[in-house]
Write an enzyme that holds these catalytic residues in place. Structure first.
Site, PDB file in Angstrom:
ATOM      1  CG  HIS A 162      -2.190  -1.051   0.779  1.00 30.28           C
ATOM      2  ND1 HIS A 162      -3.310  -0.536   1.001  1.00 30.28           N
ATOM      3  CD2 HIS A 162      -2.111  -2.181   1.086  1.00 30.28           C
ATOM      4  CE1 HIS A 162      -3.826  -2.136   0.838  1.00 30.28           C
ATOM      5  NE2 HIS A 162      -3.554  -3.099   0.893  1.00 30.28           N
ATOM      6  CG  ASP A 372      -0.052   9.242   0.535  1.00 31.94           C
ATOM      7  OD1 ASP A 372       0.335   8.345   0.615  1.00 31.94           O
ATOM      8  OD2 ASP A 372      -1.243  10.617   0.828  1.00 31.94           O
TER       9      ASP A 372
END
Ligand code: ADQ
Length: 470
Positions: A162, A372
């Site tokens: 992730h 991110d």
């Protein structure tokens, strides 16, 4: 979505349930929401850390999986979770925006806890009639594929990361880089949010293991075994956010907010309070904007909603202090007597309806992380705006996975350039309405075309197909 004909075993750091006033319920995150219908059909099990002092029930209503807790001691939590996962891997995988801590003791505990998760997997698969499909989640459990392979040799095994996967020259600093890659390469399929992270991984593998060849999505290992390394961008439940956008509760919340901010434009930030999210840089850009353009003072407010996160970790406590100091300084400098403050800061999670109301209220949504993996806030914002016929602008960092999907429809920012970012905030406030509306519509369409159900389907199909023996 075509589903594999096997039960599903998910291995993740956390179990997918949370304790609410009405008892235990499935957690509200994207992964859990997306897996609910799949697990409903296939049945399965979920293995995760049991971080509730009173223990988690073996099943909860409305989620067709057995829950298998892995209990950790206080020291294990400190070293495996707060330590190796969150102070070594997390900053290393986010391009060293803070210095990773290298601690041999933490590494040993990370190995030990990974073994413990695999022991639980072994017990679960021992009872299964058909070898289940095993899907491992995230950077906490990078040694699992190898450990689980010996526990269930005939299972298709997938891993999804992730976070970003860093460039090989950064990854190579990790003293345990070989063990981590070795652990991962036992999977049949390894998923990343973007092609860049996938390529970083493939290059790391090739640098550390000469003789590995990459043919499209397939990696051929020196022993002839093939695995798939794929880019599958995660997303949100578009329908859920679409209805949330116009629900009665959201309308009520929005009406209150509109009254509170009447006559002012609103710039908004919504993040976990994490140093990767660029909150301090964002505040500095706001301060520069207020400094450069005295005429704009009082015409806009900046609202930052920050969900408390990892406050057992020193770097996160320091971040909180510096964000709060920054907010205090800006408000001290620019609040006019008798008028409202320019910066509103909420240190808490807000309920879904309130979140949707803030997304609708925002004239400029500032999603400006330093790094991110994906960033779901950006996808939630465009979905909510579009469902409510809005025309807000998305200011989006170049350094998040979402930027790869939205092309030039977002205003793209380099958050390290705080002055440049302050000019972008200013110009975002003055984009033409028709242009704004068209941009939101195009971005919302991108999210609609690839929602979280598609992500789950692509991942599961990839795991079921991937992996061929020598
Ligand atoms: P996160 O770093 O947690 O996830 P993100 O993708 O933005 O980041 O997801 C955050 C979620 O928390 C969103 O659904 C958002 O609505 C919610 N949230 C944030 N602040 C909130 C607040 N104040 N109140 C209520 N809800 C709030 C990690 C990676 C990301 C990746 C996801 C999924 O770091 O890059 O996109 O996993 O893979």
């Amino acid at each position: 979505m075509e589903l594999p004909e096997r039960p599903l075993v998910i291995v993740a750091n956390r179990l997918p349930v949370s304790r609410t006033e009405d008892g235990w319920q499935p957690a509200s995150g994207g992964l859990v929401t997306a897996l609910k219908p799949v697990i409903e059909q296939l049945g399965g099990a979920w293995i995760g850390w049991d971080d509730d002092p009173e223990g988690v029930p073996p099943r909860v209503d409305d989620f067709n999986a057995d829950l298998h807790p892995v209990s950790l001691t206080e020291q294990e939590v400190a070293e495996y979770y707060h330590g190796f996962a969150n102070r070594t891997l997390w900053p290393l995988f986010h391009d060293l925006v803070v210095e990773p801590v290298i601690d041999r003791g933490w590494w040993r505990t990370y190995e030990e806890v990974n073994r413990r998760f695999a022991d639980t997997v072994r017990k679960v698969v021992a009872d299964a009639e058909v070898p289940p499909l095993i899907w491992i989640q995230d950077y906490h459990l990078m040694l699992q594929p190898e450990l689980v392979r010996s526990a269930s040799p005939d299972s298709p095994i997938g891993f999804f990361l992730h976070t970003p996967f860093p460039p090989p020259e950064l990854f190579a600093r990790l003293p345990w880089r070989d063990q981590i890659l070795h652990g991962l390469l036992a999977a049949d399929a390894i998923g990343f949010h973007t092609r860049v992270y996938r390529d970083n991984f493939v290059r790391s593998v090739q640098q550390l293991y000469p003789g590995v060849t990459a043919l499209g999505e397939t990696l051929v290992l020196p022993d002839g075994r093939q695995i798939r390394a794929v880019a599958h961008p995660i997303s949100i439940d578009v329908q859920e956010f679409g209805s949330l956008a116009v629900s009665d509760e959201t309308e009520v919340e929005l009406a209150e907010l509109e009254q509170q901010f009447a006559g002012r434009k609103v710039l908004l930030g919504v993040d976990r309070l994490d140093y990767t999210k660029g909150i301090r840089h964002r505040l500095q850009s706001i301060e520069l904007l207020l400094e450069r353009r005295p005429d704009l003072r009082g015409t806009f407010a900046f609202v930052q909603i920050a969900v408390p996160s990892r406050d057992d970790v020193e770097e996160y406590r320091r971040l909180r202090t510096s964000v709060e100091t920054e907010v205090g300084r800006i408000n001290g400098r620019f609040t006019e007597p008798g008028k409202d403050v320019p910066v509103h800061y909420l240190y808490r999670g807000v309920p879904r309806e309130a979140l949707a109301a803030y997304y609708r209220l925002a004239d400029v949504m500032c999603v400006t992380p330093l790094k991110d993996g994906m960033n779901l806030v950006a996808k939630e914002f465009v979905t909510v705006q579009s469902a409510a016929g809005g025309d807000g602008v998305l200011l989006l960092s170049e350094f998040c996975g979402t930027a790869m999907e939205f092309a030039d429809d977002a205003v793209r920012s380099n958050p390290f350039d705080v002055e440049g970012q302050s000019y972008l905030m200013e110009s975002a406030l003055t984009l033409e309405r028709e242009d704004r509306r068209a941009r939101i519509a195009r971005m919302a369409e991108v999210v609609r075309d690839g929602d979280v159900y598609r992500w789950v389907g692509d991942e599961l199909a990839g795991i079921a197909e991937g992996g061929h023996g020598p």
